[in-house]
Design a protein around this motif. Sequence first.
Motif, short mmCIF file in Angstrom:
data_model
loop_
_atom_site.label_atom_id
_atom_site.label_comp_id
_atom_site.label_asym_id
_atom_site.label_seq_id
_atom_site.Cartn_x
_atom_site.Cartn_y
_atom_site.Cartn_z
N GLY A 38 0.76 -1.21 -0.11
CA GLY A 38 -0.19 -0.19 -0.12
C GLY A 38 0.84 1.20 -0.14
O GLY A 38 0.50 2.30 -0.47
N ILE A 39 2.14 1.14 0.71
CA ILE A 39 2.70 2.58 0.76
C ILE A 39 3.49 2.74 -0.53
O ILE A 39 3.67 3.71 -0.97
N ASP A 72 0.67 4.26 -8.11
CA ASP A 72 0.05 3.19 -9.12
C ASP A 72 -1.10 2.49 -8.47
O ASP A 72 -1.03 1.59 -7.73
N LEU A 73 -2.31 3.05 -8.82
CA LEU A 73 -3.64 2.80 -8.11
C LEU A 73 -4.11 1.50 -8.78
O LEU A 73 -4.39 0.58 -8.04
N GLU A 84 -5.82 -4.16 -8.31
CA GLU A 84 -5.56 -5.52 -8.62
C GLU A 84 -5.05 -6.50 -7.71
O GLU A 84 -5.64 -7.63 -7.64
N GLU A 85 -3.80 -6.15 -7.18
CA GLU A 85 -3.31 -7.15 -5.94
C GLU A 85 -4.13 -7.39 -4.87
O GLU A 85 -4.41 -8.36 -4.36
N ALA A 137 -7.19 -9.49 -5.84
CA ALA A 137 -6.86 -10.93 -6.01
C ALA A 137 -6.58 -11.48 -4.50
O ALA A 137 -7.13 -12.56 -4.33
N VAL A 138 -6.38 -10.51 -3.55
CA VAL A 138 -6.22 -11.37 -2.09
C VAL A 138 -7.75 -11.28 -1.62
O VAL A 138 -8.35 -12.48 -0.83
N ARG A 139 -8.56 -10.43 -2.00
CA ARG A 139 -9.93 -10.51 -1.52
C ARG A 139 -10.75 -11.51 -2.28
O ARG A 139 -11.73 -12.43 -1.40
N LYS A 140 -10.35 -11.88 -3.42
CA LYS A 140 -11.21 -12.67 -4.01
C LYS A 140 -10.69 -14.25 -3.42
O LYS A 140 -11.39 -15.20 -3.04
N GLU A 141 -9.47 -14.30 -3.12
CA GLU A 141 -8.76 -15.48 -2.57
C GLU A 141 -9.56 -15.93 -1.30
O GLU A 141 -9.81 -17.01 -0.63
#
Length: 647
Positions: free
Chosen positions: A524-525, A532-533, A538-539, A542-546
């Motif tokens: 995030g930092i 780079d929003l 997107e990253e 991907a974590v939320r989907k998993e």
Amino acid sequence: MWVDVAFNLPLREPLTYRVEGEVPVGVRVRAPVRGRVLTGYVVGVRGNPPSGVAPEDLKPVEKVLDEEPLFDGRVLSLAQWMSSYYLCGLGEALSAMIPGGRVQREAPVPYDEPAAYRRHRLSPAQREAVEAVVSCTHPMFYLWGVTGSGKTEVYLTVAEHMLERGKGVLYLVPEIALTRQVVETIRARFGQDVAVLHSRLTASQRLAEWRRIVRGEVRFVIGARSAVFAPIGDLGLIVLDEEHESSYKSGATPRYHARQVAMHRARTEGALLLMGSATPSLEAYHLMHTGRLPFFHLPERVAGGEPPRIEIVSLKDHPGPLSKPLLREIERTKKEGKQTILFLNRRGFAHYVGCRACGFEMTCRHCSLPLTYHRAEEVMVCHYCGYRTRPIDVCPSCGSVDVRYSGPGTEQVEKQLRETFPFYRIARLDTDTARKKGVLERVLEEMESGQVDVLLGTQMIAKGFNFPRLGLVGVVLADTGLHMPDFRAAERVFSLLVQVAGRAGRFMPGGRVVIQTYLPDHPGIVCAREHDLRRFYEEELAVRKETLFPPFSRLVRLVFRGRDERKVERDAGGFASLLSADLPEGVELLGPAPCPMERIAGNYRYHLFLRSSSLAPMHDLLARTLPLFRPSSGVHLEVDVDPVQVV
């Protein structure tokens, strides 16, 4: 005559009373309830008493409070939807929607003649955005624009189109502190016929503004979260500025989200919901990029300023609270004739007071949380329940005098600033200073006019403000919030960093940002530093989907709280058993377990979650189960649909 009255109580149905004369739906009355006399809302009128009830068994209304209705069928319908969606009583919904206040001598909102409005010529991108919005046939549209890209001017131009067509406009902002600047801009452009609704007004001022709207005297309403209920006739546009902000979510029953209420109003009243932010919520980003939410992207600043240069300072190498690199930048900014904002989302002087010898830590006697030292008042304070006690010089556990005060707050940073830069004009804005009447307005005016060199503050200064002379933004500690056991923690910190960094260099080149952190490699930092929003979103998606968290699921959180921990734990387990016995396919039950903040204000807290791909089966399950549950004496159940915090 008989009337149905809804009270601010968790009751499934309104209560019926006798009343003398004609009383319309929409007025407030005083009536007895369980040995008390309470204010309620007339939601129905009957020619006869309820079936099977003798007229003499119905209690009379003691007093009718209003000469004319405060709400009509549209508002009542919205309250009924809220009651169903957020699983609360109809009276609880109406109480959240309609301001209180005295019946007579309602105080008007003070009106200061604004400065002349200077209309800005729209850039080609802004004109294209306006055309996209006004031609949109979908009930929602998103304006995703970098900080300083001119989103406000797009909102106001679209509002102008709606007003010219005879439609009403509702403009929502997340923070009361932001209301002043936006109100000045809107009143300067559209005149005095603008109603203001926010919690800094007195109850009578809010009621006076509400009545102006009911009477149709104004067609433009601006305000914070609760303004979403404003009874504007022929509503054409709802602007939801800074859509990502968690302050749009209510922390008390009914735990509504203004975004969700705005969506419902847009669909049912034929209005357009125009949302916008530089950092959309993950849910909004997901909808945009799966084609379910039309959007327009404004990638550049209209005032000519460039994106600021962002430097990360590791506090492992440069101990704080103000590192040498940040102090150098503050000094350089002052020499350039520019201003600095320093952001730290911690008020007080120190957030840890403990003993080096035995490890004792001063915590609140009512909460499972550390106390904060406020040096100006020489007091230890709990920021959750308000408990106060004296600071210590000697450890009460082992008698050692090796007591440590650490974890800087805004008071400590202000002290270091004044010692380091004794001739600088320094101001602090946090909850402690802003509660004093007139301080918020005075400090912001001084900042705008260049009378302040360094403004230090908490979240209230992090977004929405435009200061033309601002050259430097310093984030004193970026890690605040990252360690919270909350799946939205990284999103909040990333959004806050991008927003606060966006204050710098909006009207001139050479804006700079210094971010101090113990976690310089946190995604995030790093993504905030690189602007780079898309990579962050997107990253994180991907974590939320998993892990099957929103936007890939819907959640309902149920919190049990009470002073007897055994009762709370037993009730949470009992309710979980009721749910398990009737759990529909596709609905998952998580918990019960102690809340991360296990004890607040003397109340122990346990929670459990329902999770599913859609809300409907969870709604149906709770509608069946809640009436079967009787909490133990002293135990309270809070239902939170679509929670934004899980601590």
